[in-house]
Design an enzyme around this catalytic site. Structure first.
Site, PDB file in Angstrom:
ATOM      1  N   THR A 201       0.689  -1.186   0.103  1.00 52.87           N
ATOM      2  CA  THR A 201      -0.045   0.060  -0.113  1.00 52.87           C
ATOM      3  C   THR A 201       0.710   1.358   0.122  1.00 52.87           C
ATOM      4  OG1 THR A 201      -1.706  -0.790   0.841  1.00 52.87           O
ATOM      5  CG2 THR A 201      -1.651   1.195   1.643  1.00 52.87           C
ATOM      6  N   ARG A 229     -13.387  -8.704  -1.120  1.00 47.03           N
ATOM      7  CA  ARG A 229     -12.508  -8.206   0.167  1.00 47.03           C
ATOM      8  C   ARG A 229     -12.108  -6.743   0.209  1.00 47.03           C
ATOM      9  NH1 ARG A 229      -7.409  -6.422   1.723  1.00 47.03           N
ATOM     10  NH2 ARG A 229      -6.948  -6.779   4.100  1.00 47.03           N
ATOM     11  N   GLY A 231      -9.875  -4.022   2.578  1.00 47.96           N
ATOM     12  CA  GLY A 231      -9.027  -3.833   3.650  1.00 47.96           C
ATOM     13  C   GLY A 231      -9.197  -2.525   4.526  1.00 47.96           C
ATOM     14  N   THR A 251      -0.199   0.596   6.864  1.00 51.02           N
ATOM     15  CA  THR A 251       0.051  -0.534   5.834  1.00 51.02           C
ATOM     16  C   THR A 251       0.219  -1.572   6.453  1.00 51.02           C
ATOM     17  OG1 THR A 251       1.562  -1.265   4.182  1.00 51.02           O
ATOM     18  CG2 THR A 251       2.457   0.487   5.412  1.00 51.02           C
ATOM     19  N   GLY A 252      -0.342  -2.679   6.166  1.00 52.46           N
ATOM     20  CA  GLY A 252      -0.135  -3.999   6.872  1.00 52.46           C
ATOM     21  C   GLY A 252      -1.469  -5.049   6.751  1.00 52.46           C
TER      22      GLY A 252
END
Ligand code: ASP
Length: 343
Positions: A201, A229, A231, A251-252
């Site tokens: 990201t 999906r 996020g 980001t993760g």
């Protein structure tokens, strides 16, 4: 960006502090994802990614130097990163289980409390610009899929053939994820299908000369995602947040960021408890999310221009630029990067 007319209702002045008086040293911080590891890149790939980070920093800095609002700097930087194939956003986004690229993005303006987000678009060249258009030219905060793309067409937002986003590197990542899923590795999941996720990201946070903060995030999500999906990146408060005192882009592993309301949680600690930005960011990203089983990183910026770059992965593409216009960039954990110390 500022070209769009504002149609959302103004936030009442009594609930949102007005920006501090001018005279702030502008700062822009960016990330290109927390999933990078040394073995992922050869020297040329690393140089390409670092050059894109520097270009993004300079593009955002030019906006700040010209006196543009923090939001314009955020979007200028993210547009560069979306166009760069090194990162999981725009061109170079990861593939879904079905071999598509589904893109998510969000922006939030800390000075006004306005926000815009899009999810699951497949034809928008620069998703961050569509998120901005949702914020500035619609009464809504979030649009998804075909509806978001229909709105894009009313806003002169560039649409491209979905093949534009494809890179061979991401395609091979999907093939490895599918193979791992077939072999049912213990870590294989519906989301990644691989023993390790590819966080990539991109995001930016900025403080302008008038003390306004802004944040933005853009992503292809996670390799091998399915069932549409979505996020954390486009969810306001999860992967993206800005208020008058704090701006964050994450980001993760998105599911963990959503459950922690991570970006908002960091800023709430700064705003309501007076926590130092670095302590607040470390607590949420490096302690609470790993304790829950997740991982990743973030960039966080306060109204004094102090920046935090927490991450608990081997690397995170990251950088910042201040008033002097000198870009500072780092990739791996052991890379040295001086931190801006605010005014
Ligand atoms: N946070 C993103 C997501 O879960 C992934 C990333 O950071 O690369 O969609």
């Amino acid at each position: 960006m500022t070209a769009f007319a504002t149609t959302q209702a103004a936030t009442p002045e009594d609930v949102r502090p007005s920006p501090p008086a001018s005279g702030h040293a502008p700062v822009l911080a960016i990330h290109g994802g927390a999933g990078v590891e040394r073995g992922d890149l050869d020297a040329a790939g690393l140089a390409e990614a670092r050059a894109a980070l520097e270009t993004a920093l300079r593009a955002g800095h030019a906006q700040l130097q010209a006196g543009a609002p923090a939001m314009d700097a955020v979007e200028a930087a993210i547009t560069v990163l979306e166009d760069a194939p090194s990162f999981n956003a725009g061109k170079g986004a990861v593939f879904t289980h079905e071999g598509r690229n589904e893109l998510d993005a969000a922006v939030m303006d800390g000075a006004t409390g306005q926000a815009g987000a899009i999810a699951g678009v497949t034809r928008v060249r620069n998703p961050i610009l569509l998120a901005d258009a949702v914020m500035t030219s619609s009464p809504h905060v979030m649009m998804v899929g075909e509806g978001a793309e229909a709105f894009a067409q009313t806003q002169d937002i560039a649409l491209v053939d979905p093949a534009y986003f494809r890179t061979e590197r991401r395609w091979q990542q999907l093939q490895r994820a599918l193979e791992a899923e077939r072999r049912s590795q213990p870590q294989a999941s519906v989301l990644t299908g691989d023993a390790r996720p590819y966080f990539g990201t991109v995001g930016a946070v900025a403080l302008d000369g008038d003390g306004r903060l802004a944040a933005g995030t853009s992503t292809g999500g996670m390799t091998n995602k399915r069932y549409n999906r979505v996020g954390d990146a486009p969810l306001i408060g999860a992967g993206t947040w800005a208020d008058a005192q704090c701006a964050v882009s994450g980001t993760g592993w998105g599911e963990y960021y959503i459950r922690a309301a991570a970006a908002h949680e960091i800023c709430a600690r700064v705003r309501l408890r007076g926590d130092d930005i670095r302590e607040a960011a470390d607590a949420v990203i490096d302690r609470e999310i790993p304790a829950a089983g997740g991982n990743g990183g973030a960039i966080a910026l306060d109204a004094d221009g102090r920046v935090a770059f927490p991450f608990n992965t081997p690397g995170m593409y990251r950088g910042w630029i201040g008033a002097d216009g000198v870009p500072h960039v780092a990739v791996f954990r052991e890379d040295e990067i001086a931190l801006p110390d605010g005014r």
